[in-house]
Write an enzyme that holds these catalytic residues in place. Structure first.
Site, PDB file in Angstrom:
ATOM      1  N   GLU A 291      87.980  -2.124   0.957  1.00 46.87           N
ATOM      2  CA  GLU A 291      86.722  -2.439   1.629  1.00 46.87           C
ATOM      3  C   GLU A 291      85.874  -1.180   1.822  1.00 46.87           C
ATOM      4  O   GLU A 291      84.653  -1.261   1.918  1.00 46.87           O
ATOM      5  CB  GLU A 291      87.020  -3.102   2.989  1.00 46.87           C
ATOM      6  CG  GLU A 291      86.125  -4.295   3.277  1.00 46.87           C
ATOM      7  CD  GLU A 291      86.533  -5.079   4.510  1.00 46.87           C
ATOM      8  OE1 GLU A 291      87.059  -6.181   4.329  1.00 46.87           O
ATOM      9  OE2 GLU A 291      86.335  -4.606   5.635  1.00 46.87           O
ATOM     10  N   HIS A 320     111.914  -5.000  -9.221  1.00 42.82           N
ATOM     11  CA  HIS A 320     112.372  -6.197  -9.946  1.00 42.82           C
ATOM     12  C   HIS A 320     111.231  -7.185 -10.125  1.00 42.82           C
ATOM     13  O   HIS A 320     111.463  -8.368 -10.354  1.00 42.82           O
ATOM     14  CB  HIS A 320     113.538  -6.829  -9.172  1.00 42.82           C
ATOM     15  CG  HIS A 320     114.672  -5.870  -8.979  1.00 42.82           C
ATOM     16  ND1 HIS A 320     115.726  -5.775  -9.852  1.00 42.82           N
ATOM     17  CD2 HIS A 320     114.869  -4.910  -8.037  1.00 42.82           C
ATOM     18  CE1 HIS A 320     116.549  -4.812  -9.442  1.00 42.82           C
ATOM     19  NE2 HIS A 320     116.049  -4.267  -8.345  1.00 42.82           N
ATOM     20  N   LYS A 434      80.473 -13.857   5.576  1.00 40.33           N
ATOM     21  CA  LYS A 434      80.556 -14.304   6.970  1.00 40.33           C
ATOM     22  C   LYS A 434      79.316 -15.121   7.330  1.00 40.33           C
ATOM     23  O   LYS A 434      79.400 -16.171   7.955  1.00 40.33           O
ATOM     24  CB  LYS A 434      80.625 -13.094   7.917  1.00 40.33           C
ATOM     25  CG  LYS A 434      81.965 -12.399   8.008  1.00 40.33           C
ATOM     26  CD  LYS A 434      81.905 -11.340   9.117  1.00 40.33           C
ATOM     27  CE  LYS A 434      83.180 -10.545   9.247  1.00 40.33           C
ATOM     28  NZ  LYS A 434      83.168  -9.559  10.323  1.00 40.33           N
TER      29      LYS A 434
HETATM   30  O1  PA5 Z   1      86.864  -3.441   8.329  1.00 42.67           O
HETATM   31  C1  PA5 Z   1      86.104  -4.291   8.716  1.00 42.67           C
HETATM   32  O2  PA5 Z   1      85.041  -4.029   9.297  1.00 42.67           O
HETATM   33  C2  PA5 Z   1      86.447  -5.763   8.568  1.00 42.67           C
HETATM   34  O3  PA5 Z   1      87.595  -5.952   7.803  1.00 42.67           O
HETATM   35  C3  PA5 Z   1      86.659  -6.381   9.937  1.00 42.67           C
HETATM   36  O4  PA5 Z   1      87.739  -5.765  10.572  1.00 42.67           O
HETATM   37  C4  PA5 Z   1      86.903  -7.889   9.841  1.00 42.67           C
HETATM   38  O5  PA5 Z   1      85.883  -8.510   9.105  1.00 42.67           O
HETATM   39  C5  PA5 Z   1      86.953  -8.488  11.239  1.00 42.67           C
HETATM   40  O6  PA5 Z   1      85.792  -8.148  11.935  1.00 42.67           O
HETATM   41  P1  PA5 Z   1      85.737  -8.105  13.501  1.00 42.67           P
HETATM   42  O7  PA5 Z   1      86.685  -7.097  13.987  1.00 42.67           O
HETATM   43  O8  PA5 Z   1      84.317  -7.776  13.813  1.00 42.67           O
HETATM   44  O9  PA5 Z   1      86.106  -9.477  13.976  1.00 42.67           O
END
Ligand code: PA5
Length: 449
Positions: A291, A320, A434
């Site tokens: 990400e 494996h 989202k």
């Molecule tokens: O790294 C990130 O920003 C995302 O993976 C969030 O952690 C994830 O979308 C969850 O978001 P939030 O913590 O706002 O609920």
């Protein structure tokens, strides 16, 4: 490296790995120094806060205090969250607690059972209801943004179970909201309803938040001292205070993995953990790397799609399963091994008389010793096939070592972001998904799509 973690990058280089390895020049000392400076600017101006979390003893103290309330009352503790709000906490707990913690009798467990509620899968959620006692359950709703649809949806369901068991007021008292100190729906509800909260610092994003109350509270509920985790993080930040690759292990690894991608076409970066306790850590790494680095941007009017693909593997199990591909498949991967020198248990294979000669050689060896030999053998096999690899070794699985390891990977990711020339701290594509999901759900008004 300090903090009882050592990093061996020698098998990434041509001297060991032959033509597929890196030359020292490939690292680009100037580019690495510039990446370091660019990150330092973000850090010192307060734009990005994760690297200084080791100094936030106040966050550890808040977690200890809240955990004491939970531990005094709860038989079950639910951590609700997704993505960065779940992966780090789950991985830290797995690394530092008994592998069958929830199954231990209460007297041996040290704190309530802990469950991570991540996906909006009704079967998984309903299964949680089947095993907890809602009259003795505390919950931690974790969302940095405070509005993630999966987490809020889960919360509303779980809240109802608990309210039915203990009433509205008690359910409110047993709910912790871990979120941004100022912004978002959860913060607003906390203010309006006077709910208990823990803070995710505004300049620490979801996937960089494992060392905030996001990851520290569940650890503290399990009896792990959050201050020890932060001490490890602090010492790692101190170890990574130089813009010279030779003096900054995270910068060294970031520059190496980046060079292997852009110069050698090694675009798949596998983290292979040789300890079950670190399996979830490899999963956490995948999110952090994917990400943060998988981004689209424009360069000279062209769209550029950038970012290595992270993969999680667990040794010896995946020897494996995946290893054949890593040894003989496309020359597009680099493996980073993650091992532990002294696991918390060792079991000796009995060397009884009468064993068939084909297996008698195992007698007297430790199970952990076998795991370690398997890792070293896999490193050697990769090398013989001209496949570069690196190794991170933890002396032991202690809270300090885990704090240091997490800080190490977060710094590595931050430097890699600068080297790739991307913003490692946003996730525009995820946000788009989202928003679409929210729009569809609000249009269909509870009737399904
Ligand atoms: O790294 C990130 O920003 C995302 O993976 C969030 O952690 C994830 O979308 C969850 O978001 P939030 O913590 O706002 O609920």
């Amino acid at each position: 490296m300090a903090d009882s973690i050592s990093l061996n990058l020698s098998k990434l280089f041509a001297a060991a790995a032959g033509a597929n390895g890196l030359a020292e020049d490939d690292l680009g000392a100037e580019a690495a120094a510039a990446a370091f400076e660019a990150f330092e600017l973000r850090r010192t101006t307060g734009e990005v806060g994760f690297a200084d979390l080791g100094e936030r003893e106040d966050l550890a103290a808040g977690c200890r205090e809240t955990a004491a309330l939970v531990r005094a009352e709860a038989s079950d503790f639910l951590h609700l969250g997704i993505g960065g709000s779940a992966l780090g906490p789950r991985a830290i707990l797995r690394a530092l607690s008994h592998p069958q913690r929830n199954l231990l009798p209460p007297a041996q467990r040290d704190g309530p059972r802990i469950f991570f509620v991540e996906n909006v899968d009704p079967e998984s959620l309903a299964a949680i209801r089947d095993v907890i006692d809602p009259s003795k359950t505390w919950i931690n709703v974790v969302s940095k943004s405070g509005g993630t649809v999966e987490t809020i949806g889960q919360w509303l369901v779980v809240r109802q179970w608990i309210e039915e068991a203990v009433g509205r007021e008690k359910a409110r008292e047993r709910t912790i909201l871990t979120t941004d100190p100022e912004k978002g729906l959860l913060r607003r509800m906390a203010r309006e309803e006077g709910m208990r909260t823990l803070e995710v610092p505004p300049n620490v994003g979801g996937r960089f938040s494992a060392l905030t109350p996001v990851g520290l509270l569940s650890a503290a509920v399990a009896g792990i001292d959050p201050s020890e985790i932060l001490k490890g993080a602090r010492s790692m930040t101190a170890r990574c205070a130089s813009g010279r690759v030779g003096d900054n292990p995270a910068l060294h690894l970031a520059a190496s993995l980046h060079a292997l991608d852009v110069r050698k076409g090694r675009r798949t970066h596998v983290l292979m953990a040789y300890a079950d306790a670190l399996a979830d850590t490899a999963e956490w790494y995948c999110q952090l790397w994917a990400e943060s680095l998988g981004k689209r941007y424009e360069s000279e009017g062209e769209q550029v799609f950038s970012g290595p693909t992270p993969v999680k593997a667990v040794g010896a199990v995946d020897q494996h399963s995946q290893l054949q591909l890593y040894l003989e498949g496309p020359q597009d991967k680099v493996i980073v091994f993650l091992g532990v020198r002294r696991l918390r248990e060792e079991l000796e294979v009995p060397s009884g008389d009468g064993l068939p000669p084909e297996i008698a050689y195992l007698g007297g060896h430790g199970i952990g010793e076998i795991l370690d030999v398997e890792r070293r053998a896999t490193e050697e096999a990769l090398l013989r096939n001209g496949r570069p690899s690196a190794t991170i070794l933890l002396e032991e699985l202690t809270p300090r070592a885990i704090g240091a390891l997490y800080q190490f990977w977060e710094l590595t990711t931050a430097y890699a972001g600068e080297l790739y020339g991307v913003n490692a701290y946003d996730q525009p594509a995820v946000e788009l998904g989202k928003r679409i999901a929210q729009r569809v759900l609000s249009r269909s008004g509870g009737q399904g799509t």
